[in-house]
Structures are given as C-alpha cells and as structure tokens.
Design a protein around this motif. Structure first.
Motif, PDB file in Angstrom:
ATOM      1  N   MET A   1       0.270   1.733   5.239  1.00 55.00           N
ATOM      2  CA  MET A   1       0.509   2.900   6.085  1.00 55.00           C
ATOM      3  C   MET A   1       1.296   2.546   7.350  1.00 55.00           C
ATOM      4  N   ASP A   2       1.742   1.302   7.461  1.00 59.28           N
ATOM      5  CA  ASP A   2       2.410   0.841   8.695  1.00 59.28           C
ATOM      6  C   ASP A   2       1.586   1.178   9.927  1.00 59.28           C
ATOM      7  N   PRO A   3       0.352   0.690   9.963  1.00 48.63           N
ATOM      8  CA  PRO A   3      -0.516   1.052  11.085  1.00 48.63           C
ATOM      9  C   PRO A   3      -0.025   0.445  12.402  1.00 48.63           C
ATOM     10  N   LYS A   4      -0.357   1.138  13.480  1.00 47.70           N
ATOM     11  CA  LYS A   4      -0.050   0.592  14.805  1.00 47.70           C
ATOM     12  C   LYS A   4      -1.065  -0.473  15.182  1.00 47.70           C
ATOM     13  N   ILE A   5      -2.254  -0.315  14.626  1.00 43.37           N
ATOM     14  CA  ILE A   5      -3.350  -1.230  14.951  1.00 43.37           C
ATOM     15  C   ILE A   5      -4.255  -1.320  13.727  1.00 43.37           C
ATOM     16  N   MET A   6      -4.872  -2.464  13.560  1.00 41.10           N
ATOM     17  CA  MET A   6      -5.838  -2.639  12.472  1.00 41.10           C
ATOM     18  C   MET A   6      -7.213  -2.929  13.074  1.00 41.10           C
ATOM     19  N   LEU A   7      -8.214  -2.193  12.604  1.00 39.77           N
ATOM     20  CA  LEU A   7      -9.591  -2.439  13.015  1.00 39.77           C
ATOM     21  C   LEU A   7     -10.334  -3.085  11.851  1.00 39.77           C
ATOM     22  N   PHE A   8     -11.007  -4.167  12.116  1.00 40.95           N
ATOM     23  CA  PHE A   8     -11.794  -4.844  11.082  1.00 40.95           C
ATOM     24  C   PHE A   8     -13.250  -4.853  11.524  1.00 40.95           C
TER      25      PHE A   8
ATOM     26  N   GLU B   1      -2.588   1.531  -7.565  1.00 42.33           N
ATOM     27  CA  GLU B   1      -2.722   2.937  -7.175  1.00 42.33           C
ATOM     28  C   GLU B   1      -3.458   3.082  -5.846  1.00 42.33           C
ATOM     29  N   ASN B   2      -4.455   2.228  -5.629  1.00 41.33           N
ATOM     30  CA  ASN B   2      -5.177   2.266  -4.362  1.00 41.33           C
ATOM     31  C   ASN B   2      -4.240   2.049  -3.176  1.00 41.33           C
ATOM     32  N   VAL B   3      -3.272   1.142  -3.360  1.00 40.58           N
ATOM     33  CA  VAL B   3      -2.380   0.806  -2.249  1.00 40.58           C
ATOM     34  C   VAL B   3      -1.230   1.815  -2.139  1.00 40.58           C
ATOM     35  N   MET B   4      -0.962   2.546  -3.224  1.00 36.76           N
ATOM     36  CA  MET B   4       0.111   3.558  -3.203  1.00 36.76           C
ATOM     37  C   MET B   4      -0.343   4.904  -2.624  1.00 36.76           C
ATOM     38  N   LEU B   5      -1.625   5.214  -2.846  1.00 36.09           N
ATOM     39  CA  LEU B   5      -2.118   6.576  -2.640  1.00 36.09           C
ATOM     40  C   LEU B   5      -1.812   7.167  -1.252  1.00 36.09           C
ATOM     41  N   GLY B   6      -2.228   6.463  -0.205  1.00 38.46           N
ATOM     42  CA  GLY B   6      -2.044   6.981   1.146  1.00 38.46           C
ATOM     43  C   GLY B   6      -0.577   7.100   1.519  1.00 38.46           C
ATOM     44  N   GLN B   7       0.227   6.164   1.022  1.00 39.32           N
ATOM     45  CA  GLN B   7       1.666   6.221   1.307  1.00 39.32           C
ATOM     46  C   GLN B   7       2.255   7.541   0.807  1.00 39.32           C
ATOM     47  N   VAL B   8       1.849   7.940  -0.409  1.00 44.31           N
ATOM     48  CA  VAL B   8       2.384   9.162  -1.017  1.00 44.31           C
ATOM     49  C   VAL B   8       1.781  10.401  -0.353  1.00 44.31           C
ATOM     50  N   LYS B   9       0.442  10.381  -0.175  1.00 46.17           N
ATOM     51  CA  LYS B   9      -0.244  11.584   0.317  1.00 46.17           C
ATOM     52  C   LYS B   9      -0.025  11.827   1.803  1.00 46.17           C
ATOM     53  N   VAL B  10      -0.164  10.778   2.598  1.00 49.00           N
ATOM     54  CA  VAL B  10      -0.116  10.955   4.062  1.00 49.00           C
ATOM     55  C   VAL B  10       1.277  10.684   4.618  1.00 49.00           C
ATOM     56  N   ARG B  11       1.906   9.614   4.135  1.00 52.19           N
ATOM     57  CA  ARG B  11       3.228   9.250   4.666  1.00 52.19           C
ATOM     58  C   ARG B  11       4.366   9.917   3.893  1.00 52.19           C
TER      59      ARG B  11
ATOM     60  N   ALA C   1       9.186   4.019  -4.091  1.00 50.33           N
ATOM     61  CA  ALA C   1       9.173   3.256  -2.843  1.00 50.33           C
ATOM     62  C   ALA C   1       7.750   2.789  -2.532  1.00 50.33           C
ATOM     63  N   ALA C   2       6.786   3.670  -2.779  1.00 51.16           N
ATOM     64  CA  ALA C   2       5.380   3.322  -2.527  1.00 51.16           C
ATOM     65  C   ALA C   2       4.947   2.168  -3.426  1.00 51.16           C
TER      66      ALA C   2
ATOM     67  N   ALA D   1      -5.291  13.038  10.056  1.00 52.79           N
ATOM     68  CA  ALA D   1      -4.960  12.197   8.898  1.00 52.79           C
ATOM     69  C   ALA D   1      -3.928  11.150   9.293  1.00 52.79           C
ATOM     70  N   ARG D   2      -2.962  11.555  10.132  1.00 50.33           N
ATOM     71  CA  ARG D   2      -1.933  10.614  10.579  1.00 50.33           C
ATOM     72  C   ARG D   2      -2.552   9.532  11.474  1.00 50.33           C
ATOM     73  N   LEU D   3      -3.489   9.964  12.320  1.00 48.26           N
ATOM     74  CA  LEU D   3      -4.176   8.994  13.175  1.00 48.26           C
ATOM     75  C   LEU D   3      -4.880   7.942  12.323  1.00 48.26           C
ATOM     76  N   ARG D   4      -5.555   8.408  11.275  1.00 43.23           N
ATOM     77  CA  ARG D   4      -6.302   7.475  10.416  1.00 43.23           C
ATOM     78  C   ARG D   4      -5.342   6.518   9.728  1.00 43.23           C
ATOM     79  N   ALA D   5      -4.100   6.947   9.511  1.00 41.95           N
ATOM     80  CA  ALA D   5      -3.102   6.060   8.925  1.00 41.95           C
ATOM     81  C   ALA D   5      -2.566   5.092   9.983  1.00 41.95           C
ATOM     82  N   ASP D   6      -2.405   5.585  11.195  1.00 43.12           N
ATOM     83  CA  ASP D   6      -1.909   4.746  12.292  1.00 43.12           C
ATOM     84  C   ASP D   6      -2.921   3.676  12.684  1.00 43.12           C
ATOM     85  N   VAL D   7      -4.194   3.994  12.470  1.00 47.30           N
ATOM     86  CA  VAL D   7      -5.274   3.074  12.819  1.00 47.30           C
ATOM     87  C   VAL D   7      -5.915   2.610  11.513  1.00 47.30           C
ATOM     88  N   GLY D   8      -5.424   1.504  10.999  1.00 46.57           N
ATOM     89  CA  GLY D   8      -5.958   0.990   9.733  1.00 46.57           C
ATOM     90  C   GLY D   8      -7.350   0.454   9.941  1.00 46.57           C
ATOM     91  N   MET D   9      -8.226   0.698   8.971  1.00 43.12           N
ATOM     92  CA  MET D   9      -9.593   0.203   9.144  1.00 43.12           C
ATOM     93  C   MET D   9     -10.058  -0.506   7.888  1.00 43.12           C
TER      94      MET D   9
END
Ligand SMILES: Nc1ncnc2c1ncn2[C@@H]1O[C@H](COP(=O)(O)OP(=O)(O)O)[C@@H](O)[C@H]1O
Ligand SMILES: [Mg+2]
Length: 258
Positions: A169-176, A112-122, A128-129, A89-97
């Motif tokens: 999610m403060d990703p390290k990398i973004m994949l598009f 809520e869409n933009v808050m969700l992962g911040q609360v659940k994963v981060r 703050a989210a 789950a953390r990897l999926r946050a680190d690698v935004g897609m």
C-alpha cells in the motif's frame, strides 16, 4: 513517578510525520492512555516497550484509528485522522499495521492477499498489483510461496507475507505490534531481519517488541510505557545503559535477567 517525555514547540517540524498531543483514552474506569505526547519523524524507528497492559497496543491502534481517543489530537502529515469512509480506508493504507497474529485471508492465496488492498483501496490495475506483489514477496523472502494458502506457510513466512501486504500500500509509516511474539523461536530472526532491512531502507516505523537486540540495533529512540503513560524516551544506548525511572529499571531487570 517522574514523566520525562520530550516537549516540542507547537509549530510542526518539517520532518514530523505523526504527532500525538495530550491524547487520553479510557476503557471504562481504566485510563489506558494518559496525556500521551509523542512525535515520530519521517524515517525514524521508534521502539515502544513496557509491561503487559501498559497501553502499547492501544497506542498503536489509536494511530490508525482502530481505537478512537477521547481527547487530544493525532495528526499524520499535519492532518488530523479522518473519522470515517474512504478517507479512513486510505488512512489504514497509509499506516501499515502488522499484528502478533498474522491475520491473512485464509481463503486467498499469498499472492492474492498482497494484491487485494492495492486493487480495492489504491485502485491499482490487477497486472500492476500482481507485479508489485511478486516483487514484495521476493523482497521479504517468500517469492516461491506466492500461490500457496496462508495455512500452508510457517508462522515466520506468514508474518513476512503480512509485512509485504502492508508494504504493497506504499504506507507512510509501519506499525508493528509484537510481530514476533506468536512465533516459534527459530522463526523470530527471519522476521526481525526483514524489519531491520526496512529500517535501513528508511521506512518510518513504530515497533512494539520485547526483542531488545532489535531495539538496540534498529531503533533511533526507545519509548517506555507504564500504566498508560510514556515514562521515558531515550536513545537505545541511554535507555538500556542508564534508565532513569525506577519503573524502567525494574522492567529491564526482569526482561534482561530471565
Ligand atoms: N477493548 C478493550 N476493552 C477494555 N479494556 C481493554 C480493551 N483493550 C485493552 N484493554 C485494557 O487496556 C489495558 C491496556 O491494553 P493494551 O493496550 O493491550 O496494553 P499492552 O499492549 O501494553 O499490553 C489493559 O489493561 C487491557 O486489558
Ligand atoms: Mg499489546
């Protein structure tokens, strides 16, 4: 067909963020990723292009382990991809897609869409989210849409929300993966402009796209794939002006003259 991928030393360079080494994958009899070697440095923007079915999406999906690979290694920050659980789950946050289809949660508001992962994963606090979500929505130009539901937004707006959600999610990398392919033509630029800005801000990005204007202006490197292989890696200038392989010449003649 000549393979002209760049080979690097075994020791990871200090600025190396993602490394694929000799990666192979099949779908049944189809050898969809063949001996893939690819290094992505921090802050680098790599555009992946190639004919439909050449393995571009599978390559992206392998980097955040939406697809497993059969052999070879994929590392991020020098560490192999986690197999499962919280680390995955953390990897999926680190690698935004960001995909072709916007895949936002339909029953949640944009905010809520933009808050969700911040609360659940981060594990961010809700307040703050929310602050961060609003800032990011402003940054991608849809701040005024925060309380709407995805279906009330245009495709271009939804895709910008999807970008904000990944950035949250403060990703390290973004994949598009072909982020503008499903958009009406008049909405393509608003999404590309957000991506251009991200690139200028130093985000590490892998972008599968047929938008050659974007590739020329934003990419540090173009990777050309065909039949599951990386056939060429070059700067955009080199690639578009002097493609080396017949496969790339053929592909470019088709996409540039239609
Ligand atoms: N889950 C899957 N099962 C079987 N075949 C697949 C699957 N996903 C992709 N493929 C096949 O793998 C090949 C590469 O697909 P893909 O990575 O989506 O290529 P691209 O993104 O370059 O168009 C295609 O021939 C596609 O049909
Ligand atoms: Mg694809």
């Amino acid at each position: 067909m000549a393979e002209v991928s760049v080979t690097k030393d075994a020791a990871p360079a200090a600025d190396e963020l993602v490394a694929l080494r000799n990666v192979n994958k099949h779908f049944g009899a189809l050898h969809v990723l063949q001996d893939i070697d690819l290094t992505i440095d921090r802050g680098e923007v790599v555009v992946v292009i190639g004919p439909s079915g050449s393995g571009k999406s599978t390559l992206c999906r392998a980097i955040n382990r939406l697809e497993t690979v059969e052999s070879g290694t994929i590392t991020i920050d020098g560490k192999p991809l986690p197999q499962e659980g919280k680390e995955l789950a953390r990897l999926r946050a680190d690698v935004g897609m960001v995909f072709q289809s916007f895949n936002l949660f339909a029953h949640k508001t944009v905010l809520e869409n933009v808050m969700l992962g911040q609360v659940k994963v981060r594990k961010a606090e809700k307040s703050a989210a929310e602050d961060k979500a609003r800032k990011l929505l402003d940054r991608v130009g849809v701040g005024t849409q925060a309380d709407k539901y995805p279906a009330q937004l245009s495709g271009g707006q939804q895709q910008r929300v999807a970008i904000a959600r990944a950035l949250a999610m403060d990703p390290k990398i973004m994949l598009f993966d072909e982020p503008t392919s499903a958009l009406d033509p008049e909405m393509i630029n608003e999404v590309l402009e957000v991506m251009q800005q991200l690139a200028r801000d130093g985000m590490t990005m892998v972008v599968v796209t047929h938008e050659m204007g974007f590739a020329r202006s934003a990419a540090n490197r173009v990777v050309f794939m065909a039949d599951g292989r990386i056939v060429e890696e070059a700067t955009p200038d080199q690639f578009f002006s002097h493609p080396r392989s017949d496969r790339a010449k053929d592909f470019l003649s088709k996409i540039l003259h239609h």
